[in-house]
Design a protein around this motif. Structure first.
Motif, PDB file in Angstrom:
ATOM      1  N   LEU A  35       0.832  -1.198   0.000  1.00 23.67           N
ATOM      2  CA  LEU A  35       0.000   0.000   0.000  1.00 23.67           C
ATOM      3  C   LEU A  35       0.874   1.257   0.000  1.00 23.67           C
ATOM      4  O   LEU A  35       0.595   2.224  -0.723  1.00 23.67           O
ATOM      5  N   ARG A  39       1.486   3.836  -3.315  1.00 28.74           N
ATOM      6  CA  ARG A  39       1.197   5.261  -3.071  1.00 28.74           C
ATOM      7  C   ARG A  39       2.400   6.113  -3.433  1.00 28.74           C
ATOM      8  O   ARG A  39       2.285   7.112  -4.169  1.00 28.74           O
ATOM      9  N   GLU A  76     -10.298   3.722  -4.425  1.00 29.45           N
ATOM     10  CA  GLU A  76      -9.920   3.712  -3.014  1.00 29.45           C
ATOM     11  C   GLU A  76     -11.171   3.772  -2.132  1.00 29.45           C
ATOM     12  O   GLU A  76     -11.247   3.108  -1.089  1.00 29.45           O
ATOM     13  N   SER A  80     -12.415   0.617   0.220  1.00 23.96           N
ATOM     14  CA  SER A  80     -12.603   0.880   1.650  1.00 23.96           C
ATOM     15  C   SER A  80     -13.994   0.478   2.106  1.00 23.96           C
ATOM     16  O   SER A  80     -14.170  -0.065   3.204  1.00 23.96           O
ATOM     17  N   THR A 137      -4.159  10.339  -2.313  1.00 26.57           N
ATOM     18  CA  THR A 137      -3.237  10.097  -1.195  1.00 26.57           C
ATOM     19  C   THR A 137      -3.943  10.188   0.150  1.00 26.57           C
ATOM     20  O   THR A 137      -3.613   9.430   1.078  1.00 26.57           O
ATOM     21  N   ARG A 140      -5.752   6.884   0.522  1.00 26.01           N
ATOM     22  CA  ARG A 140      -4.810   5.786   0.740  1.00 26.01           C
ATOM     23  C   ARG A 140      -4.224   5.850   2.155  1.00 26.01           C
ATOM     24  O   ARG A 140      -4.025   4.816   2.797  1.00 26.01           O
ATOM     25  N   ASP A 141      -3.930   7.049   2.624  1.00 23.95           N
ATOM     26  CA  ASP A 141      -3.384   7.187   3.984  1.00 23.95           C
ATOM     27  C   ASP A 141      -4.380   6.690   5.026  1.00 23.95           C
ATOM     28  O   ASP A 141      -3.984   6.101   6.042  1.00 23.95           O
ATOM     29  N   THR A 143      -6.514   4.278   4.531  1.00 28.80           N
ATOM     30  CA  THR A 143      -6.454   2.819   4.438  1.00 28.80           C
ATOM     31  C   THR A 143      -5.250   2.274   5.196  1.00 28.80           C
ATOM     32  O   THR A 143      -5.353   1.304   5.944  1.00 28.80           O
ATOM     33  N   TYR A 173      -7.336  -6.429  -0.516  1.00 30.67           N
ATOM     34  CA  TYR A 173      -6.193  -5.519  -0.439  1.00 30.67           C
ATOM     35  C   TYR A 173      -5.205  -5.772  -1.580  1.00 30.67           C
ATOM     36  O   TYR A 173      -4.586  -4.826  -2.104  1.00 30.67           O
ATOM     37  N   GLN A 176      -6.466  -3.915  -4.308  1.00 25.32           N
ATOM     38  CA  GLN A 176      -6.356  -2.473  -4.105  1.00 25.32           C
ATOM     39  C   GLN A 176      -4.978  -1.951  -4.503  1.00 25.32           C
ATOM     40  O   GLN A 176      -4.877  -0.997  -5.279  1.00 25.32           O
ATOM     41  N   TRP A 177      -3.919  -2.569  -3.981  1.00 23.60           N
ATOM     42  CA  TRP A 177      -2.598  -2.049  -4.351  1.00 23.60           C
ATOM     43  C   TRP A 177      -2.173  -2.514  -5.743  1.00 23.60           C
ATOM     44  O   TRP A 177      -1.471  -1.794  -6.463  1.00 23.60           O
ATOM     45  N   VAL A 180      -3.291  -0.151  -8.466  1.00 20.94           N
ATOM     46  CA  VAL A 180      -2.420   1.013  -8.669  1.00 20.94           C
ATOM     47  C   VAL A 180      -1.210   0.623  -9.522  1.00 20.94           C
ATOM     48  O   VAL A 180      -0.813   1.358 -10.432  1.00 20.94           O
TER      49      VAL A 180
END
Length: 204
Positions: A35, A39, A76, A80, A137, A140-141, A143, A173, A176-177, A180
C-alpha cells in the motif's frame, strides 16, 4: 491453589476452541508495504507534472493522467467500503479451504489485457490533476492507518458475493494495491508518447 487448578481445567477447553488467527503479522506487513509502495510510486510519477502533462490524452478515447489518478481515487473509496462491510461480517474461516490462492488475484489484476471500468468508477475529468493526487493520497493514507491498527482477521472475513470462491479481505487488499500497479504502467506509457508535453519551457 486448588481453586486455581479447577479454573484452569475448566477454562482449557474454551482456550482450545479459540480459532487460530489466519491473517498473520507477516500478511499485515506485506499489505502495508505494498500500500505504501504503490502510493509513493504514484506520487513520484505525478507530483511534478505540468497542467499540460496532467491533461494530455494519447487519443480522444484514452484517459489523461489526471483521469487515471481520479479513477484510482474512486476505487480507493470502493475498496474501503468493501473492507468496511466485509470486516464487520461474521468470520467464515471455513471458506479458506475453497478460496482461490492469492496469486490468482494478483495475476488477474496485473495481467496486460485491458479491463473494462464500470460506470461508477469512471473519472469525471472535472478535477485538476494535482487535486486528483491529493484526493488519492488522503484516501490511501486512511487505508494504511486502518491496516496498521485493525484487529480483524482479514483472511477469515469474506466479501458478500454469490460466487463459489469469494475473496477474503486480504485478497481485496491485493486488488487495491495491485490496481495502482496496473495503472502506473498506463501512466508511464502515456509519458512515453511522442506528443507528450515537455517539462522544458522554451525561452522567447
Amino acid at each position: 491453589m486448588k481453586k486455581l487448578i479447577v479454573f484452569l481445567l475448566m477454562s482449557s477447553p474454551l482456550l482450545a476452541q479459540t480459532p487460530a488467527r489466519l491473517w498473520t503479522e507477516a500478511d499485515r506487513q506485506y499489505t502495508l508495504e505494498n500500500l505504501r509502495r504503490t502510493r509513493d510510486e504514484l506520487v513520484r510519477e505525478t507530483e511534478h507534472l505540468t497542467p499540460a502533462q496532467w491533461a494530455f490524452h494519447e487519443s480522444a478515447d484514452r484517459w489523461s493522467i489526471a483521469e487515471v489518478v481520479e479513477h484510482l481515487a474512486l476505487w480507493e473509496i470502493i475498496w474501503s467500503r468493501e473492507i468496511s462491510i466485509g470486516s464487520r461480517n461474521k468470520p467464515q474461516p471455513e471458506l479458506l479451504k475453497s478460496t482461490k490462492p492469492d496469486s490468482y488475484y494478483l495475476t488477474f489484476i496485473l495481467e496486460p489485457a485491458p479491463h473494462q471500468s464500470p460506470d461508477f468508477s469512471r473519472p469525471t475529468g472535472f478535477m485538476e490533476g494535482k487535486n486528483t493526487l491529493t484526493f488519492f493520497t488522503r484516501l490511501r493514507d486512511q487505508t494504511i492507518s486502518f491496516v496498521e491498527k485493525t484487529e480483524a482477521d482479514m483472511r477469515a472475513h469474506y466479501e458478500l458475493t454469490a460466487t463459489d470462491s469469494p475473496r477474503n479481505m486480504h485478497q481485496v487488499y491485493i486488488y487495491q494495491w495491485g490496481h495502482v500497479d496496473r495503472h502506473l504502467r498506463q501512466i508511464r506509457k502515456i509519458k512515453q508518447h511522442p506528443q507528450y508535453p515537455s517539462t522544458i519551457v522554451s525561452s522567447k
